[in-house]
Write a protein that holds these residues in place. Structure first.
Motif, PDB file in Angstrom:
ATOM      1  N   THR A 168      66.080  52.292 -22.033  1.00 16.62           N
ATOM      2  CA  THR A 168      66.352  51.125 -21.189  1.00 16.62           C
ATOM      3  C   THR A 168      67.825  51.006 -20.827  1.00 16.62           C
ATOM      4  O   THR A 168      68.180  50.701 -19.675  1.00 16.62           O
ATOM      5  CB  THR A 168      65.902  49.838 -21.899  1.00 16.62           C
ATOM      6  N   SER A 169      68.709  51.260 -21.779  1.00 14.07           N
ATOM      7  CA  SER A 169      70.147  51.109 -21.531  1.00 14.07           C
ATOM      8  C   SER A 169      70.667  52.084 -20.483  1.00 14.07           C
ATOM      9  O   SER A 169      71.716  51.850 -19.882  1.00 14.07           O
ATOM     10  CB  SER A 169      70.926  51.291 -22.837  1.00 14.07           C
ATOM     11  N   THR A 170      69.946  53.173 -20.243  1.00  8.35           N
ATOM     12  CA  THR A 170      70.372  54.173 -19.262  1.00  8.35           C
ATOM     13  C   THR A 170      70.515  53.565 -17.878  1.00  8.35           C
ATOM     14  O   THR A 170      71.434  53.893 -17.123  1.00  8.35           O
ATOM     15  CB  THR A 170      69.375  55.340 -19.215  1.00  8.35           C
ATOM     16  N   TRP A 187      54.963  59.632 -18.008  1.00  3.46           N
ATOM     17  CA  TRP A 187      55.427  58.607 -18.930  1.00  3.46           C
ATOM     18  C   TRP A 187      54.523  58.466 -20.151  1.00  3.46           C
ATOM     19  O   TRP A 187      53.307  58.352 -20.024  1.00  3.46           O
ATOM     20  CB  TRP A 187      55.540  57.254 -18.218  1.00  3.46           C
ATOM     21  N   HIS A 188      55.162  58.466 -21.329  1.00  2.07           N
ATOM     22  CA  HIS A 188      54.438  58.278 -22.590  1.00  2.07           C
ATOM     23  C   HIS A 188      54.596  56.817 -23.003  1.00  2.07           C
ATOM     24  O   HIS A 188      55.640  56.406 -23.510  1.00  2.07           O
ATOM     25  CB  HIS A 188      54.990  59.201 -23.680  1.00  2.07           C
ATOM     26  N   PHE A 193      58.531  52.681 -25.653  1.00  2.78           N
ATOM     27  CA  PHE A 193      58.707  52.573 -24.205  1.00  2.78           C
ATOM     28  C   PHE A 193      58.483  51.147 -23.716  1.00  2.78           C
ATOM     29  O   PHE A 193      58.708  50.845 -22.544  1.00  2.78           O
ATOM     30  CB  PHE A 193      57.736  53.528 -23.505  1.00  2.78           C
ATOM     31  N   LEU A 194      58.058  50.258 -24.615  1.00  2.00           N
ATOM     32  CA  LEU A 194      57.740  48.883 -24.221  1.00  2.00           C
ATOM     33  C   LEU A 194      58.953  48.160 -23.651  1.00  2.00           C
ATOM     34  O   LEU A 194      58.846  47.430 -22.663  1.00  2.00           O
ATOM     35  CB  LEU A 194      57.171  48.119 -25.414  1.00  2.00           C
ATOM     36  N   ILE A 213      53.584  54.718 -10.390  1.00  2.00           N
ATOM     37  CA  ILE A 213      54.332  54.658 -11.651  1.00  2.00           C
ATOM     38  C   ILE A 213      53.329  54.246 -12.719  1.00  2.00           C
ATOM     39  O   ILE A 213      53.068  53.058 -12.935  1.00  2.00           O
ATOM     40  CB  ILE A 213      55.497  53.661 -11.577  1.00  2.00           C
ATOM     41  N   THR A 214      52.730  55.219 -13.360  1.00  2.00           N
ATOM     42  CA  THR A 214      51.644  54.964 -14.303  1.00  2.00           C
ATOM     43  C   THR A 214      51.871  55.719 -15.609  1.00  2.00           C
ATOM     44  O   THR A 214      52.688  56.640 -15.681  1.00  2.00           O
ATOM     45  CB  THR A 214      50.295  55.402 -13.708  1.00  2.00           C
ATOM     46  N   CYS A 215      51.135  55.314 -16.629  1.00  2.65           N
ATOM     47  CA  CYS A 215      51.196  55.996 -17.924  1.00  2.65           C
ATOM     48  C   CYS A 215      50.416  57.306 -17.854  1.00  2.65           C
ATOM     49  O   CYS A 215      49.336  57.366 -17.251  1.00  2.65           O
ATOM     50  CB  CYS A 215      50.603  55.113 -19.017  1.00  2.65           C
TER      51      CYS A 215
END
Length: 290
Positions: A168-170, A187-188, A193-194, A213-215
């Protein structure tokens, strides 16, 4: 006759001809050059072109077979603000490649073979506004501080890569970010990842092609959009205890038990010492009285 101080027509033609010839001489082979622009699109170049004019502001190398960008040659182009290297064979390590082009505003590295992005990859591009690294299927890792110095970054595209996770900080710490491409990645969607998914739903950043944009994993969340995945992950991650959680609780319990036992033992020892000291004092008093 021409007025005094002004070049004759033939002289003017000669000077213009020399200027055009000079421009042609300074233009790299198989490239076309205009004012401050060099365009080498689709010329099947195997290497970075030589003899690029040093005042070039815009360099287009799209659709070639270039596999390496020489940092030294790039550093000669100190005024470069626009660089398009899309659809080439760039890969592996690009660290410190762009150290000499600090004025770069636009950089397109899409459709290449990049494998990772570290802090040293773009850290010298302090003026960067647009960065496209989409369509790099081998790109599997972006360090959390990879864009720490790119505070002017407004447009970032990492769509269609091999990424499964992004800290997230990226992206959260980029104050000017307005456009972020994330579609068609693997995406995992686990508890780690929450935080990123929550940031996506709460931020003001625009996510193009949001429906894609899906899992990708785990199987139970496969093809689920991020909003729906967030709801499920919140329930799962906040109510379910994992093996490491049970181990942690056992360690805490053991520490509490050990601390309590030690405290009780010390209290007992102190009581015995106090009792012995008191009884000894009473005996001494009795002896003095006798």
């Amino acid at each position: 006759m021409s007025p005094p101080g002004r070049p004759r027509p033939l002289t003017l033609v000669f000077l213009l001809g020399m200027g055009m010839a000079s421009e042609r001489i300074n233009c790299p082979s198989r490239c076309s050059c205009q004012y401050l622009e060099v365009n080498c699109t689709g010329q099947q170049l195997q290497e970075f072109p030589a003899a690029i004019p040093l005042d070039t502001r815009q360099l287009i190398l799209a659709a070639n077979n270039v596999s390496y960008l020489p940092a030294v040659e790039l550093s000669f182009l100190a005024d470069l603000v626009y660089l398009d290297c899309s659809k080439n064979l760039l890969g592996d390590d690009l660290d410190f490649t762009f150290i000499g082009v600090a004025k770069l505003v636009y950089l397109d590295l899409s459709f290449n073979s990049l494998t990772q992005v570290t802090f040293s990859t773009f850290s010298h591009l302090l003026s960067l506004v647009v960065l496209k690294i989409s369509d790099n299927p081998n790109l599997v890792a972006i360090e959390k501080d990879a864009f720490a110095n790119n505070t002017w970054l407004r447009h970032l595209d990492v769509s269609r890569t091999g990424l499964t996770f992004l800290d997230t900080s990226t992206v959260q710490d980029l104050p000017n970010l307005r456009f972020l491409g994330l579609s068609d990645n693997l995406w995992h969607c686990n508890c780690s990842f929450l935080d990123f998914i929550t940031w996506m739903t709460e931020s003001n950043v625009h996510f193009p092609d949001a429906d894609n944009i899906t899992c990708y994993t785990p199987e139970g969340l496969h093809a689920l959009k991020m909003a729906a995945a967030e709801a499920q992950l919140r329930f799962t991650c906040l109510t379910q205890l994992y093996k490491r959680d049970y181990i942690f609780l056992c360690l805490v319990g053991f520490c509490i038990f050990f601390a309590g036992t030690t405290a009780a033992w010390l209290a007992g020892v102190c009581a015995i010492i106090y009792e012995l000291h008191t009884s000894k004092g009473e005996e001494e008093e009795e002896e003095e009285e006798d």
